[in-house]
Design a protein around this motif. Structure first.
Motif, short mmCIF file in Angstrom:
data_model
loop_
_atom_site.label_atom_id
_atom_site.label_comp_id
_atom_site.label_asym_id
_atom_site.label_seq_id
_atom_site.Cartn_x
_atom_site.Cartn_y
_atom_site.Cartn_z
N ASP A 60 0.86 -1.18 0.00
CA ASP A 60 0.00 0.00 0.00
C ASP A 60 0.90 1.23 0.00
OD1 ASP A 60 -3.27 0.23 0.93
OD2 ASP A 60 -2.08 2.07 0.91
N ILE A 61 0.41 2.30 -0.61
CA ILE A 61 1.18 3.54 -0.63
C ILE A 61 1.10 4.27 0.70
CG2 ILE A 61 -0.67 5.03 -1.51
CD1 ILE A 61 1.47 6.38 -3.28
N SER A 62 0.08 3.95 1.49
CA SER A 62 -0.14 4.61 2.78
C SER A 62 0.69 3.94 3.88
CB SER A 62 -1.62 4.55 3.15
OG SER A 62 -1.83 4.83 4.52
N ALA A 63 1.49 4.74 4.56
CA ALA A 63 2.28 4.20 5.67
C ALA A 63 1.37 3.69 6.78
CB ALA A 63 3.22 5.28 6.21
N ARG A 64 0.25 4.37 7.00
CA ARG A 64 -0.69 3.91 8.03
C ARG A 64 -1.32 2.58 7.64
NH1 ARG A 64 -4.13 8.99 10.53
NH2 ARG A 64 -2.35 10.27 11.17
N ALA A 65 -1.61 2.39 6.37
CA ALA A 65 -2.17 1.12 5.92
C ALA A 65 -1.16 -0.01 6.10
CB ALA A 65 -2.61 1.21 4.47
N PRO A 106 -13.51 8.02 -10.48
CA PRO A 106 -13.06 9.16 -11.29
C PRO A 106 -12.89 10.40 -10.44
CG PRO A 106 -14.76 7.94 -12.46
CD PRO A 106 -14.69 7.36 -11.08
N TYR A 107 -11.79 11.08 -10.67
CA TYR A 107 -11.40 12.23 -9.85
C TYR A 107 -11.77 13.53 -10.53
CZ TYR A 107 -8.18 15.78 -8.02
OH TYR A 107 -7.64 16.92 -7.51
N VAL A 108 -12.49 14.39 -9.81
CA VAL A 108 -12.85 15.71 -10.31
C VAL A 108 -11.67 16.63 -10.06
CG1 VAL A 108 -14.54 17.57 -10.19
CG2 VAL A 108 -15.24 15.24 -9.65
N PRO A 109 -11.08 17.24 -11.11
CA PRO A 109 -9.87 18.04 -10.93
C PRO A 109 -10.04 19.21 -9.99
CG PRO A 109 -10.19 17.51 -13.23
CD PRO A 109 -11.43 17.08 -12.52
N SER A 110 -11.27 19.77 -9.91
CA SER A 110 -11.45 20.92 -9.03
C SER A 110 -12.55 20.63 -8.04
CB SER A 110 -11.76 22.15 -9.86
OG SER A 110 -13.03 22.63 -9.64
N THR A 116 -16.76 18.11 -4.64
CA THR A 116 -16.05 16.87 -4.32
C THR A 116 -14.88 17.11 -3.39
OG1 THR A 116 -15.05 14.91 -5.29
CG2 THR A 116 -14.47 17.02 -6.28
N ARG A 117 -14.37 16.03 -2.85
CA ARG A 117 -13.15 16.08 -2.06
C ARG A 117 -12.18 15.05 -2.64
NH1 ARG A 117 -16.68 13.56 1.82
NH2 ARG A 117 -16.23 11.34 2.00
N ARG A 118 -10.90 15.37 -2.61
CA ARG A 118 -9.90 14.46 -3.15
C ARG A 118 -9.38 13.58 -2.03
NH1 ARG A 118 -4.69 13.30 -4.79
NH2 ARG A 118 -4.53 12.84 -7.00
N THR A 119 -9.50 12.29 -2.17
CA THR A 119 -8.99 11.36 -1.19
C THR A 119 -8.14 10.31 -1.88
OG1 THR A 119 -11.04 10.10 -1.36
CG2 THR A 119 -10.88 11.66 0.45
N ARG A 120 -6.97 10.06 -1.32
CA ARG A 120 -6.01 9.15 -1.96
C ARG A 120 -6.53 7.72 -2.04
NH1 ARG A 120 0.01 9.12 0.42
NH2 ARG A 120 -1.11 8.37 2.24
#
Length: 222
Positions: A60-65, A106-110, A116-120
């Motif tokens: 996982d890319i997340s250190a917490r994960a 799908p990620y909304v750029p703005s 929306t909110r951006r979550t990894r």
């Protein structure tokens, strides 16, 4: 199964359960080597260990994960080794079984339209395929002969696209599980944008339900 989970680590949801069910339907050979991509809490990695995998790598890319998966592996006395990596593992060699629940929304750029909110843990580019395409391309290098890949994602990302890419990579591929469930909070926030992009129809926006799929890819013996 009892699981520990640090704040910010992806909580097992409908996609996790669908992938777990598909994994339980696979015949895991004794002593198998397994890779779980985007492991989160490590639930899928633990399931593979319970089914007979002798060596399980969870990335996982997340250190917490990664820390969470390590804790859960220790808690259940499972042969799970958790590593931090950007999607693909650093572990050498090939795997008899690869599972993946990568970000696919799908990620909304703005953050303007759609609020929306951006979550990894969920964002995957404008078409939701930022990680799926990489995984499909890498599959032949990750799998041992007769190895099995199981990947879960939303039909919003293009089920046929995943099957097509796996076929092009030399794998046999097919949908082996489906699940329809209500939109979660992120899809609700992005529904207007998704409709504007043609990723959902007005009827699908009104129904507010998403279809999840598990796609299986098999690497034939050459």
């Amino acid at each position: 199964m009892r699981l520990l989970r640090l704040p910010g680590v992806y909580r097992p949801r409908g996609d996790t359960e669908l992938l777990r069910q598909a994994l339980c339907a696979v015949s895991v050979p004794p002593g198998a080597r397994m890779l779980d991509v985007c492991t989160g809490t490590g639930l899928i990695a633990l399931t593979g260990a319970r089914l007979g995998a002798a060596e399980v790598h969870a990335v996982d890319i997340s250190a917490r994960a990664v820390l969470t998966a390590r804790w859960n592996g220790w808690l259940h006395r499972a042969p799970v080794r958790a590593h931090r990596a950007d999607l693909l593992p650093r572990a050498a060699g090939r795997f008899d079984l690869v599972t993946a629940n990568p970000p696919y929304v799908p990620y909304v750029p703005s953050c303007g339209r759609g609020g929306t909110r951006r979550t990894r843990t969920v964002d995957a580019g404008p078409d939701g395929r930022r990680y799926l395409d990489r995984l499909c391309e890498a599959a032949p290098r990750l799998l041992a002969p007769d190895g099995v890949l199981l990947v879960v994602h939303s039909a919003l990302c293009g089920t046929e696209r995943t099957v097509e890419l796996l076929h092009k990579a030399g794998l046999k591929a097919a949908v082996v599980a489906r699940r329809v469930q209500p939109f979660g909070s992120v899809l609700h926030e992005r529904a207007a944008w998704l409709e504007e992009q043609g990723l959902i129809t007005p009827a699908e926006r009104r129904s507010a339900h998403d279809e999840l799929v598990v796609i299986r890819g098999d690497l034939p013996t050459r």
